[in-house]
Design an enzyme around this catalytic site. Structure first.
Site, PDB file in Angstrom:
ATOM      1  N   SER A  54       0.782  -1.241   0.000  1.00 34.20           N
ATOM      2  CA  SER A  54       0.000   0.000   0.000  1.00 34.20           C
ATOM      3  C   SER A  54       0.818   1.298   0.000  1.00 34.20           C
ATOM      4  CB  SER A  54      -0.924   0.006   1.221  1.00 34.20           C
ATOM      5  OG  SER A  54      -0.153   0.103   2.405  1.00 34.20           O
TER       6      SER A  54
ATOM      7  N   THR B  86      -8.417   2.334  -4.392  1.00 31.85           N
ATOM      8  CA  THR B  86      -7.957   3.665  -3.978  1.00 31.85           C
ATOM      9  C   THR B  86      -8.335   4.741  -4.995  1.00 31.85           C
ATOM     10  OG1 THR B  86      -5.933   4.953  -3.658  1.00 31.85           O
ATOM     11  CG2 THR B  86      -5.736   3.059  -5.068  1.00 31.85           C
ATOM     12  N   ASP B  87      -8.374   5.980  -4.539  1.00 28.35           N
ATOM     13  CA  ASP B  87      -8.632   7.093  -5.469  1.00 28.35           C
ATOM     14  C   ASP B  87      -7.432   7.354  -6.390  1.00 28.35           C
ATOM     15  OD1 ASP B  87      -6.905   8.179  -3.558  1.00 28.35           O
ATOM     16  OD2 ASP B  87      -8.153   9.920  -3.101  1.00 28.35           O
ATOM     17  N   GLU B  88      -6.260   6.801  -6.024  1.00 27.39           N
ATOM     18  CA  GLU B  88      -5.046   7.091  -6.810  1.00 27.39           C
ATOM     19  C   GLU B  88      -5.127   6.551  -8.234  1.00 27.39           C
ATOM     20  OE1 GLU B  88      -1.302   6.623  -4.910  1.00 27.39           O
ATOM     21  OE2 GLU B  88      -2.072   7.218  -2.949  1.00 27.39           O
TER      22      GLU B  88
ATOM     23  N   TYR C 148       2.442   1.748  -7.558  1.00 30.82           N
ATOM     24  CA  TYR C 148       1.365   1.326  -6.644  1.00 30.82           C
ATOM     25  C   TYR C 148      -0.002   1.502  -7.300  1.00 30.82           C
ATOM     26  CZ  TYR C 148      -2.250   1.998  -3.074  1.00 30.82           C
ATOM     27  OH  TYR C 148      -3.435   1.952  -2.365  1.00 30.82           O
TER      28      TYR C 148
ATOM     29  N   LYS D 177      -2.831  -1.205  -8.516  1.00 27.91           N
ATOM     30  CA  LYS D 177      -4.211  -1.194  -8.012  1.00 27.91           C
ATOM     31  C   LYS D 177      -5.195  -1.056  -9.173  1.00 27.91           C
ATOM     32  CE  LYS D 177      -5.648  -1.200  -4.297  1.00 27.91           C
ATOM     33  NZ  LYS D 177      -6.025  -2.313  -3.369  1.00 27.91           N
TER      34      LYS D 177
HETATM   35  P1  NAD Z   1      -1.549  -1.894   4.981  1.00 28.45           P
HETATM   36  O1  NAD Z   1      -0.277  -1.859   4.216  1.00 28.45           O
HETATM   37  O2  NAD Z   1      -1.619  -1.256   6.322  1.00 28.45           O
HETATM   38  O3  NAD Z   1      -2.000  -3.414   5.191  1.00 28.45           O
HETATM   39  C1  NAD Z   1      -1.932  -4.372   4.170  1.00 28.45           C
HETATM   40  C2  NAD Z   1      -2.179  -5.737   4.786  1.00 28.45           C
HETATM   41  O4  NAD Z   1      -2.162  -6.696   3.715  1.00 28.45           O
HETATM   42  C3  NAD Z   1      -1.106  -6.172   5.785  1.00 28.45           C
HETATM   43  O5  NAD Z   1      -1.723  -6.742   6.911  1.00 28.45           O
HETATM   44  C4  NAD Z   1      -0.304  -7.198   5.024  1.00 28.45           C
HETATM   45  O6  NAD Z   1       0.290  -8.175   5.857  1.00 28.45           O
HETATM   46  C5  NAD Z   1      -1.354  -7.787   4.097  1.00 28.45           C
HETATM   47  N1  NAD Z   1      -0.765  -8.386   2.894  1.00 28.45           N
HETATM   48  C6  NAD Z   1       0.111  -7.800   2.025  1.00 28.45           C
HETATM   49  N2  NAD Z   1       0.462  -8.668   1.066  1.00 28.45           N
HETATM   50  C7  NAD Z   1      -0.222  -9.809   1.322  1.00 28.45           C
HETATM   51  C8  NAD Z   1      -0.285 -11.071   0.663  1.00 28.45           C
HETATM   52  N3  NAD Z   1       0.440 -11.330  -0.422  1.00 28.45           N
HETATM   53  N4  NAD Z   1      -1.092 -12.016   1.180  1.00 28.45           N
HETATM   54  C9  NAD Z   1      -1.809 -11.776   2.302  1.00 28.45           C
HETATM   55  N5  NAD Z   1      -1.784 -10.619   2.967  1.00 28.45           N
HETATM   56  C10 NAD Z   1      -0.994  -9.631   2.473  1.00 28.45           C
HETATM   57  O7  NAD Z   1      -2.650  -1.314   4.002  1.00 28.45           O
HETATM   58  P2  NAD Z   1      -3.896  -0.343   4.289  1.00 28.45           P
HETATM   59  O8  NAD Z   1      -3.413   1.044   4.294  1.00 28.45           O
HETATM   60  O9  NAD Z   1      -4.672  -0.873   5.424  1.00 28.45           O
HETATM   61  O10 NAD Z   1      -4.724  -0.560   2.938  1.00 28.45           O
HETATM   62  C11 NAD Z   1      -5.615  -1.652   2.803  1.00 28.45           C
HETATM   63  C12 NAD Z   1      -6.257  -1.609   1.436  1.00 28.45           C
HETATM   64  O11 NAD Z   1      -6.963  -0.385   1.277  1.00 28.45           O
HETATM   65  C13 NAD Z   1      -5.274  -1.672   0.284  1.00 28.45           C
HETATM   66  O12 NAD Z   1      -5.849  -2.466  -0.730  1.00 28.45           O
HETATM   67  C14 NAD Z   1      -5.114  -0.235  -0.164  1.00 28.45           C
HETATM   68  O13 NAD Z   1      -4.797  -0.164  -1.538  1.00 28.45           O
HETATM   69  C15 NAD Z   1      -6.509   0.294   0.108  1.00 28.45           C
HETATM   70  N6  NAD Z   1      -6.589   1.734   0.398  1.00 28.45           N
HETATM   71  C16 NAD Z   1      -5.807   2.298   1.370  1.00 28.45           C
HETATM   72  C17 NAD Z   1      -5.950   3.653   1.674  1.00 28.45           C
HETATM   73  C18 NAD Z   1      -5.124   4.316   2.771  1.00 28.45           C
HETATM   74  O14 NAD Z   1      -5.206   5.526   2.928  1.00 28.45           O
HETATM   75  N7  NAD Z   1      -4.365   3.576   3.557  1.00 28.45           N
HETATM   76  C19 NAD Z   1      -6.889   4.434   0.974  1.00 28.45           C
HETATM   77  C20 NAD Z   1      -7.652   3.828  -0.040  1.00 28.45           C
HETATM   78  C21 NAD Z   1      -7.509   2.480  -0.293  1.00 28.45           C
HETATM   79  O1  DAU Z   2      -5.254   8.252  -1.644  1.00 31.45           O
HETATM   80  C1  DAU Z   2      -5.290   6.981  -1.078  1.00 31.45           C
HETATM   81  C2  DAU Z   2      -3.885   6.506  -0.808  1.00 31.45           C
HETATM   82  O2  DAU Z   2      -3.395   7.244   0.299  1.00 31.45           O
HETATM   83  C3  DAU Z   2      -3.794   5.011  -0.537  1.00 31.45           C
HETATM   84  O3  DAU Z   2      -4.204   4.305  -1.678  1.00 31.45           O
HETATM   85  C4  DAU Z   2      -2.364   4.612  -0.163  1.00 31.45           C
HETATM   86  O4  DAU Z   2      -2.327   3.238   0.179  1.00 31.45           O
HETATM   87  C5  DAU Z   2      -1.936   5.446   1.013  1.00 31.45           C
HETATM   88  O5  DAU Z   2      -0.591   5.152   1.350  1.00 31.45           O
HETATM   89  C6  DAU Z   2      -2.088   6.947   0.717  1.00 31.45           C
HETATM   90  O6  DAU Z   2      -1.131   7.363  -0.302  1.00 31.45           O
HETATM   91  P1  DAU Z   2      -0.326   8.746  -0.192  1.00 31.45           P
HETATM   92  O7  DAU Z   2       0.897   8.622  -0.991  1.00 31.45           O
HETATM   93  O8  DAU Z   2      -1.225   9.898  -0.435  1.00 31.45           O
HETATM   94  O9  DAU Z   2       0.001   8.713   1.393  1.00 31.45           O
HETATM   95  P2  DAU Z   2       1.333   9.073   2.223  1.00 31.45           P
HETATM   96  O10 DAU Z   2       0.954   9.037   3.653  1.00 31.45           O
HETATM   97  O11 DAU Z   2       2.489   8.260   1.782  1.00 31.45           O
HETATM   98  O12 DAU Z   2       1.610  10.585   1.799  1.00 31.45           O
HETATM   99  C7  DAU Z   2       0.639  11.596   1.999  1.00 31.45           C
HETATM  100  C8  DAU Z   2       1.199  12.879   1.404  1.00 31.45           C
HETATM  101  O13 DAU Z   2       2.317  13.305   2.202  1.00 31.45           O
HETATM  102  C9  DAU Z   2       1.731  12.732  -0.001  1.00 31.45           C
HETATM  103  O14 DAU Z   2       1.483  13.918  -0.730  1.00 31.45           O
HETATM  104  C10 DAU Z   2       3.234  12.553   0.185  1.00 31.45           C
HETATM  105  C11 DAU Z   2       3.519  13.390   1.426  1.00 31.45           C
HETATM  106  N1  DAU Z   2       4.619  12.893   2.288  1.00 31.45           N
HETATM  107  C12 DAU Z   2       4.584  11.605   2.705  1.00 31.45           C
HETATM  108  C13 DAU Z   2       5.588  11.088   3.493  1.00 31.45           C
HETATM  109  C14 DAU Z   2       5.553   9.644   3.950  1.00 31.45           C
HETATM  110  C15 DAU Z   2       5.644  13.750   2.683  1.00 31.45           C
HETATM  111  O15 DAU Z   2       5.658  14.946   2.327  1.00 31.45           O
HETATM  112  N2  DAU Z   2       6.643  13.241   3.474  1.00 31.45           N
HETATM  113  C16 DAU Z   2       6.666  11.942   3.893  1.00 31.45           C
HETATM  114  O16 DAU Z   2       7.622  11.539   4.609  1.00 31.45           O
END
Ligand code: NAD
Ligand code: DAU
Length: 380
Positions: A89, A137-139, A186, A190
C-alpha cells in the site's frame, strides 16, 4: 454454531483491514469472520488483540497469491463473502520495488478472484447470495490540478464538510465515471487489479463490487505514512521530511468512517457498481503538518508552535500526484453514507492514540523495518 455468513477479510492485520475485522466481529456475532493475511512488514496481529479470542473470529496466515491454499480455506469455511483489502500500500516502496506490487496487488487479486469463482462454481446455487468486494484507492484516477491555491468552498454539503477547514483546491473531483490514469507503480497495480475484478464480473458474472477511497488516517496505521510518521517524529523532535514544497493536496477520511462505508456497501451496494468514498476534506500537506505539530505540542504540554522548526523540505517524491479529491455524492445519495467525524476531532483523537501507544509504535519501528527505512531514506 451455524453461522449466518462466512466472510474472508484479506489484509485484516493491516491498518484499514484491522478496523474492518473489528467492526464485523463485534457487530455480527452470527457471522464467521476469517482474517486472511500473510503478515508482511505491514501486518500486525497486535492490531486485533481486543477481538482475537472472540468465537466468531479466525486468523489464517496465508498469502493471497497461494491459489490452492486460498481455495482450500474457502471450501473449508464455506465462504460466501470476500472483502479484499490485502495489498502492498505504500507509494514510496512501490517506486523502489515495483515487482512486489505487481505480484501482490495484481496476481494476488487474480488468485482471490479465481479461487472464489472456482469454489462458488461447485455450489448448486452458484453466485446467489455471494459477494466479492474489492477495496481500491482514489489514486487510480491520477491527479487533479490545483486551480484555487487558497481553497474554495466545495460544491457539496455533508455533516463533515460544514467545518471551517473543509475546502476544495479546484473545481474538479474524482467521480466514478472517470477514466483511469495511474502514475505510480502502486496505483498502476491497483488499477490493474480493479480491471481484473470488473473483468470477472463482465466475463463470468462474478458478483463483484469495487470502492475507491481517499487517504485514511487513524489508529494502527504503519508509521511510514505521513500522519503516524510525523506524529512520532514530532514527539521525538526528529526532522519532518516534507516532500517538495508541501503543496500537494490529499482528501482525508477517518478510518472508522471508511470501515462503516465498507460494512454498508458489503451489505447494500449494488453488484457490479463502483462507489467512491471520501472525506470531503482536502488539506495541503503543509497545512496539515502544522495542525499535527500544534496538536502534538498541545497534548504534550509544549508551547504552541514550538516544533515548527522540525519542518524540513526534502526532494520531492518521483511522479508525486498533486491533488486527490473524491466526490462521494453517489454513495451519499444511494446508500446514505457520509463521514461522521469532523477532521479536528479525528486528528486530535488520532494524535492522542499514537502518543498513548508508544509501545505499539516502538514495536513496529524496530528491527528489520528500521533497517529498511534507513536505507530507503538515506539518499535525502
Ligand atoms: P496496509 O499496508 O496497512 O495493510 C496491508 C495488509 O495486507 C497487511 O496486513 C499485510 O500483511 C497484508 N498483505 C500484504 N500482502 C499480502 C499477501 N500477499 N497475502 C496476504 N496478505 C498480504 O494497508 P492499508 O493502508 O490498510 O490498505 C488496505 C487496502 O486499502 C489496500 O488495498 C489499499 O490499496 C486500500 N486503500 C488504502 C488507503 C489508505 O489511505 N491507507 C486508501 C484507499 C484504499
Ligand atoms: O489516496 C489513497 C492513498 O493514500 C492510498 O491508496 C495509499 O495506500 C496510502 O498510502 C495513501 O497514499 P499517499 O501517498 O497519499 O500517502 P502518504 O501518507 O504516503 O503521503 C501523503 C502525502 O504526504 C503525499 O502527498 C506525500 C507526502 N509525504 C509523505 C511522506 C511519507 C511527505 O511529504 N513526506 C513523507 O515523509
Amino acid at each position: 454454531m451455524e453461522y449466518k455468513r462466512s466472510i474472508i477479510i484479506t489484509g485484516g492485520a493491516g491498518f484499514i483491514g484491522s478496523h474492518v475485522v473489528r467492526l464485523f466481529v463485534n457487530k455480527y456475532p452470527d457471522y464467521r469472520i476469517i482474517n486472511l493475511d500473510c503478515l508482511t512488514y505491514a501486518g500486525n496481529l497486535a492490531n486485533l488483540k481486543d477481538i482475537e479470542d472472540k468465537p466468531n473470529y479466525r486468523f489464517a496466515k496465508l498469502d493471497i497469491c497461494d491459489f490452492e491454499g486460498v481455495l482450500a480455506l474457502m471450501k473449508e469455511e464455506k465462504v460466501d463473502g470476500i472483502i479484499h483489502l490485502a495489498a502492498e500500500s505504500h507509494v514510496d516502496r512501490s517506486i523502489k520495488d515495483p515487482f512486489t506490487f505487481a505480484r501482490t496487488n495484481v496476481m494476488g487479486t487474480l488468485s482471490m478472484l479465481q479461487a472464489a469463482k472456482v469454489y462458488w462454481d461447485t455450489l448448486p446455487e452458484k453466485y446467489e447470495g455471494k459477494r466479492f468486494y474489492h477495496i481500491s484507492t482514489d489514486e487510480v484516477y491520477g491527479a487533479l490540478e490545483v486551480t484555487d491555491p487558497s481553497g474554495v468552498e466545495p460544491p457539496f454539503t455533508t455533516k463533515a464538510s460544514s467545518g471551517k477547514h473543509h475546502l476544495a483546491y479546484g473545481k474538479k473531483f474524482f467521480t466514478e465515471d472517470l477514466g483511469y490514469r495511474p502514475h505510480s507503480p502502486y496505483s498502476a497495480a491497483k488499477a490493474s487489479s480493479d480491471h481484473f475484478v470488473r473483468a470477472y464480473h463482465d466475463t463470468y458474472g462474478l458478483p463483484t463490487v469495487v470502492t475507491n477511497c481517499s487517504n485514511n488516517y487513524g489508529p494502527y496505521q504503519f508509521p511510514e505514512k505521513l500522519i503516524p510518521l510525523f506524529i512520532n517524529n514530532i514527539r521525538h523532535r526528529k526532522p519532518l521530511p516534507v516532500y517538495g514544497k508541501g503543496e500537494n493536496v490529499r482528501d482525508w477520511l477517518y478510518v472508522e468512517d471508511h470501515a462503516r462505508a465498507i460494512d454498508l456497501i458489503f451489505h447494500e451496494g449494488k453488484t457490479a457498481e463502483t462507489y467512491n468514498i471520501g472525506g470531503f476534506n482536502e488539506w495541503k500537506n503543509i497545512d496539515l503538518i502544522k495542525v499535527l505539530i500544534n496538536t502534538v505540542d498541545d497534548l504534550l504540554g509544549r508551547s504552541e508552535g514550538e516544533d515548527m522548526g522540525l519542518i524540513t523540505f526534502v526532494t520531492d517524491r518521483a511522479g508525486h500526484d498533486l491533488r486527490y479529491a473524491i466526490d462521494s455524492t453517489k454513495l451519499q445519495k444511494e446508500l446514505g453514507w457520509e463521514p461522521s467525524l469532523q477532521f479536528e476531532e479525528g486528528i486530535r483523537r488520532t494524535v492522542k492514540w499514537y502518543l498513548d501507544n508508544q509501545d505499539w509504535l516502538d514495536n513496529v519501528t524496530s528491527g528489520d523495518y528500521q533497517k529498511y527505512y534507513e536505507k530507503m531514506y538515506s539518499n535525502r
